[in-house]
Design a protein around this motif. Structure first.
Motif, PDB file in Angstrom:
ATOM      1  N   MET A  56       0.697  -1.165  -0.180  1.00  0.00           N
ATOM      2  CA  MET A  56      -0.007  -0.004   0.162  1.00  0.00           C
ATOM      3  C   MET A  56       0.965   1.207  -0.099  1.00  0.00           C
ATOM      4  SD  MET A  56      -2.924   0.948   2.728  1.00  0.00           S
ATOM      5  CE  MET A  56      -3.259   2.939   2.883  1.00  0.00           C
ATOM      6  N   ARG A  57       0.374   2.367  -0.973  1.00  0.00           N
ATOM      7  CA  ARG A  57       1.200   3.397  -1.042  1.00  0.00           C
ATOM      8  C   ARG A  57       0.694   4.525   0.066  1.00  0.00           C
ATOM      9  NH1 ARG A  57       0.702   4.075  -6.928  1.00  0.00           N
ATOM     10  NH2 ARG A  57      -1.157   2.652  -6.351  1.00  0.00           N
ATOM     11  N   VAL A  58       0.919   4.627   1.241  1.00  0.00           N
ATOM     12  CA  VAL A  58       0.244   5.216   2.309  1.00  0.00           C
ATOM     13  C   VAL A  58       0.621   6.786   1.867  1.00  0.00           C
ATOM     14  CG1 VAL A  58       0.168   6.101   4.509  1.00  0.00           C
ATOM     15  CG2 VAL A  58       0.280   3.576   3.847  1.00  0.00           C
ATOM     16  N   THR A  59       1.882   7.230   1.656  1.00  0.00           N
ATOM     17  CA  THR A  59       2.008   8.808   1.355  1.00  0.00           C
ATOM     18  C   THR A  59       1.463   9.110   0.113  1.00  0.00           C
ATOM     19  OG1 THR A  59       4.415   8.311   2.470  1.00  0.00           O
ATOM     20  CG2 THR A  59       4.111  10.244   1.306  1.00  0.00           C
ATOM     21  N   ASP A  60       1.708   8.381  -0.825  1.00  0.00           N
ATOM     22  CA  ASP A  60       0.930   8.827  -2.259  1.00  0.00           C
ATOM     23  C   ASP A  60      -0.535   8.786  -1.931  1.00  0.00           C
ATOM     24  OD1 ASP A  60       3.584   9.146  -3.371  1.00  0.00           O
ATOM     25  OD2 ASP A  60       3.153   6.942  -4.159  1.00  0.00           O
ATOM     26  N   PHE A  61      -1.222   7.958  -1.437  1.00  0.00           N
ATOM     27  CA  PHE A  61      -2.680   7.885  -1.096  1.00  0.00           C
ATOM     28  C   PHE A  61      -2.976   9.169  -0.373  1.00  0.00           C
ATOM     29  CE2 PHE A  61      -6.369   5.621   1.150  1.00  0.00           C
ATOM     30  CZ  PHE A  61      -7.260   6.023   0.111  1.00  0.00           C
ATOM     31  N   ARG A  62      -2.338   9.539   0.747  1.00  0.00           N
ATOM     32  CA  ARG A  62      -2.590  10.571   1.584  1.00  0.00           C
ATOM     33  C   ARG A  62      -2.527  11.763   0.545  1.00  0.00           C
ATOM     34  NH1 ARG A  62       0.442   9.553   5.777  1.00  0.00           N
ATOM     35  NH2 ARG A  62      -1.339   9.218   6.923  1.00  0.00           N
ATOM     36  N   ALA A  63      -1.671  12.139  -0.118  1.00  0.00           N
ATOM     37  CA  ALA A  63      -1.339  13.128  -1.081  1.00  0.00           C
ATOM     38  C   ALA A  63      -2.669  13.294  -1.778  1.00  0.00           C
ATOM     39  CB  ALA A  63      -0.190  13.351  -1.755  1.00  0.00           C
ATOM     40  N   TRP A  64      -3.063  12.111  -2.512  1.00  0.00           N
ATOM     41  CA  TRP A  64      -4.101  12.100  -3.495  1.00  0.00           C
ATOM     42  C   TRP A  64      -5.507  12.367  -2.686  1.00  0.00           C
ATOM     43  CZ3 TRP A  64      -8.752   9.082  -3.660  1.00  0.00           C
ATOM     44  CH2 TRP A  64      -9.362   8.750  -4.882  1.00  0.00           C
ATOM     45  N   LEU A  65      -5.743  11.972  -1.419  1.00  0.00           N
ATOM     46  CA  LEU A  65      -6.827  12.135  -0.901  1.00  0.00           C
ATOM     47  C   LEU A  65      -6.904  13.841  -0.626  1.00  0.00           C
ATOM     48  CD1 LEU A  65      -7.005   9.491   1.813  1.00  0.00           C
ATOM     49  CD2 LEU A  65      -8.759   9.760   0.072  1.00  0.00           C
ATOM     50  N   LYS A  66      -5.802  14.259  -0.173  1.00  0.00           N
ATOM     51  CA  LYS A  66      -5.842  15.963  -0.085  1.00  0.00           C
ATOM     52  C   LYS A  66      -6.113  16.455  -1.216  1.00  0.00           C
ATOM     53  CE  LYS A  66      -3.115  19.328   2.380  1.00  0.00           C
ATOM     54  NZ  LYS A  66      -1.617  19.471   2.838  1.00  0.00           N
ATOM     55  N   SER A  67      -5.276  16.155  -2.250  1.00  0.00           N
ATOM     56  CA  SER A  67      -5.528  16.989  -3.594  1.00  0.00           C
ATOM     57  C   SER A  67      -6.963  16.732  -3.869  1.00  0.00           C
ATOM     58  CB  SER A  67      -4.628  16.334  -4.650  1.00  0.00           C
ATOM     59  OG  SER A  67      -4.899  14.961  -5.035  1.00  0.00           O
ATOM     60  N   ASN A  68      -7.937  15.767  -3.768  1.00  0.00           N
ATOM     61  CA  ASN A  68      -9.012  15.573  -3.952  1.00  0.00           C
ATOM     62  C   ASN A  68     -10.038  16.177  -3.044  1.00  0.00           C
ATOM     63  OD1 ASN A  68      -9.547  13.883  -6.566  1.00  0.00           O
ATOM     64  ND2 ASN A  68      -7.699  13.048  -5.742  1.00  0.00           N
ATOM     65  N   GLY A  69      -9.527  16.938  -1.761  1.00  0.00           N
ATOM     66  CA  GLY A  69     -10.395  17.883  -1.284  1.00  0.00           C
ATOM     67  C   GLY A  69     -10.725  17.207   0.042  1.00  0.00           C
ATOM     68  N   ALA A  70     -10.274  16.003   0.399  1.00  0.00           N
ATOM     69  CA  ALA A  70     -10.552  15.499   1.795  1.00  0.00           C
ATOM     70  C   ALA A  70      -9.947  16.117   2.820  1.00  0.00           C
ATOM     71  CB  ALA A  70      -9.969  13.833   1.785  1.00  0.00           C
ATOM     72  N   LYS A  71     -10.963  16.132   3.912  1.00  0.00           N
ATOM     73  CA  LYS A  71     -10.430  16.871   5.306  1.00  0.00           C
ATOM     74  C   LYS A  71      -9.645  15.969   6.056  1.00  0.00           C
ATOM     75  CE  LYS A  71     -13.339  20.581   4.453  1.00  0.00           C
ATOM     76  NZ  LYS A  71     -12.565  21.515   3.387  1.00  0.00           N
ATOM     77  N   ALA A  72      -8.729  16.624   6.708  1.00  0.00           N
ATOM     78  CA  ALA A  72      -7.545  15.888   7.722  1.00  0.00           C
ATOM     79  C   ALA A  72      -8.160  14.778   8.469  1.00  0.00           C
ATOM     80  CB  ALA A  72      -7.001  17.138   8.804  1.00  0.00           C
ATOM     81  N   GLY A  73      -9.503  14.981   8.943  1.00  0.00           N
ATOM     82  CA  GLY A  73      -9.958  13.966   9.783  1.00  0.00           C
ATOM     83  C   GLY A  73     -10.017  12.612   8.871  1.00  0.00           C
ATOM     84  N   ASN A  74     -11.113  13.004   7.770  1.00  0.00           N
ATOM     85  CA  ASN A  74     -11.354  11.971   6.769  1.00  0.00           C
ATOM     86  C   ASN A  74     -10.035  11.241   6.309  1.00  0.00           C
ATOM     87  OD1 ASN A  74     -12.206  11.195   3.582  1.00  0.00           O
ATOM     88  ND2 ASN A  74     -13.965  11.163   5.170  1.00  0.00           N
ATOM     89  N   ILE A  75      -8.989  12.128   5.930  1.00  0.00           N
ATOM     90  CA  ILE A  75      -7.865  11.428   5.411  1.00  0.00           C
ATOM     91  C   ILE A  75      -7.363  10.403   6.462  1.00  0.00           C
ATOM     92  CG2 ILE A  75      -5.516  11.981   4.763  1.00  0.00           C
ATOM     93  CD1 ILE A  75      -6.395  14.401   3.589  1.00  0.00           C
ATOM     94  N   SER A  76      -7.358  10.743   7.717  1.00  0.00           N
ATOM     95  CA  SER A  76      -6.680   9.689   8.714  1.00  0.00           C
ATOM     96  C   SER A  76      -7.513   8.693   8.818  1.00  0.00           C
ATOM     97  CB  SER A  76      -6.870  10.461  10.120  1.00  0.00           C
ATOM     98  OG  SER A  76      -6.356   9.728  10.932  1.00  0.00           O
ATOM     99  N   ASP A  77      -8.875   8.651   8.567  1.00  0.00           N
ATOM    100  CA  ASP A  77      -9.837   7.669   8.864  1.00  0.00           C
ATOM    101  C   ASP A  77      -9.432   6.648   7.630  1.00  0.00           C
ATOM    102  OD1 ASP A  77     -10.816   8.419  11.287  1.00  0.00           O
ATOM    103  OD2 ASP A  77     -12.710   9.385  10.417  1.00  0.00           O
ATOM    104  N   LYS A  78      -9.649   7.276   6.532  1.00  0.00           N
ATOM    105  CA  LYS A  78      -9.420   6.596   5.317  1.00  0.00           C
ATOM    106  C   LYS A  78      -8.034   5.763   5.215  1.00  0.00           C
ATOM    107  CE  LYS A  78     -12.683   8.150   2.446  1.00  0.00           C
ATOM    108  NZ  LYS A  78     -13.853   7.273   1.957  1.00  0.00           N
ATOM    109  N   ILE A  79      -7.050   6.358   5.882  1.00  0.00           N
ATOM    110  CA  ILE A  79      -5.751   5.867   5.775  1.00  0.00           C
ATOM    111  C   ILE A  79      -5.667   4.800   6.913  1.00  0.00           C
ATOM    112  CG2 ILE A  79      -3.199   6.155   6.591  1.00  0.00           C
ATOM    113  CD1 ILE A  79      -3.762   7.426   3.712  1.00  0.00           C
TER     114      ILE A  79
END
Length: 120
Positions: A1-24
């Motif tokens: 799993m590519r955590v760092t890239d997935f986190r950046a992708w979520l952020k670039s798609n407008g996800a909020k910090a809490g949502n990003i943390s939950d998804k990861i």
């Protein structure tokens, strides 16, 4: 799993910090239980994992991920949502298989450079 890239992708798609943390967190949980999600994506686009995280019409759970909750359907739904997001990420930025990297002479630095260039 590519955590760092997935986190950046979520952020670039407008996800909020809490949502990003939950998804990861939820995606990691599935990755740790069923094995590398990138490999599953390369095999069948994560279809098998997503099917396991789907409930039938009466809410029966098909997966065997341990859940300590009074509402296992809600947890299962959150896991499925996270994996579906990872599937979308992988569709945009497909994982590079180890054999491809080895045969092409790529290493992790090259892989991240390619992804970084694609994000620009």
């Amino acid at each position: 799993m590519r955590v760092t890239d997935f986190r950046a992708w979520l952020k670039s798609n407008g996800a909020k910090a809490g949502n990003i943390s939950d998804k990861i967190s939820n995606t990691k949980r599935v990755d740790e239980h069923y094995g590398n999600l990138d490999s599953h994506f390369n095999e069948d686009g994560l279809a098998t994992i997503i099917e396991l995280l789907s409930t039938d019409g009466i809410g029966a759970i098909k997966h065997d991920i341990p859940i300590n909750s009074r509402e296992p359907q809600n947890v299962t739904s959150s896991l499925k949502s996270a994996v579906t997001s990872y599937q979308k990420f992988c569709t945009e930025f497909p994982p590079i298989s180890k054999s491809f990297r080895h045969n092409a002479g790529f290493g992790k630095r090259m892989e991240f450079w390619i992804i970084g260039e694609m994000l620009r």
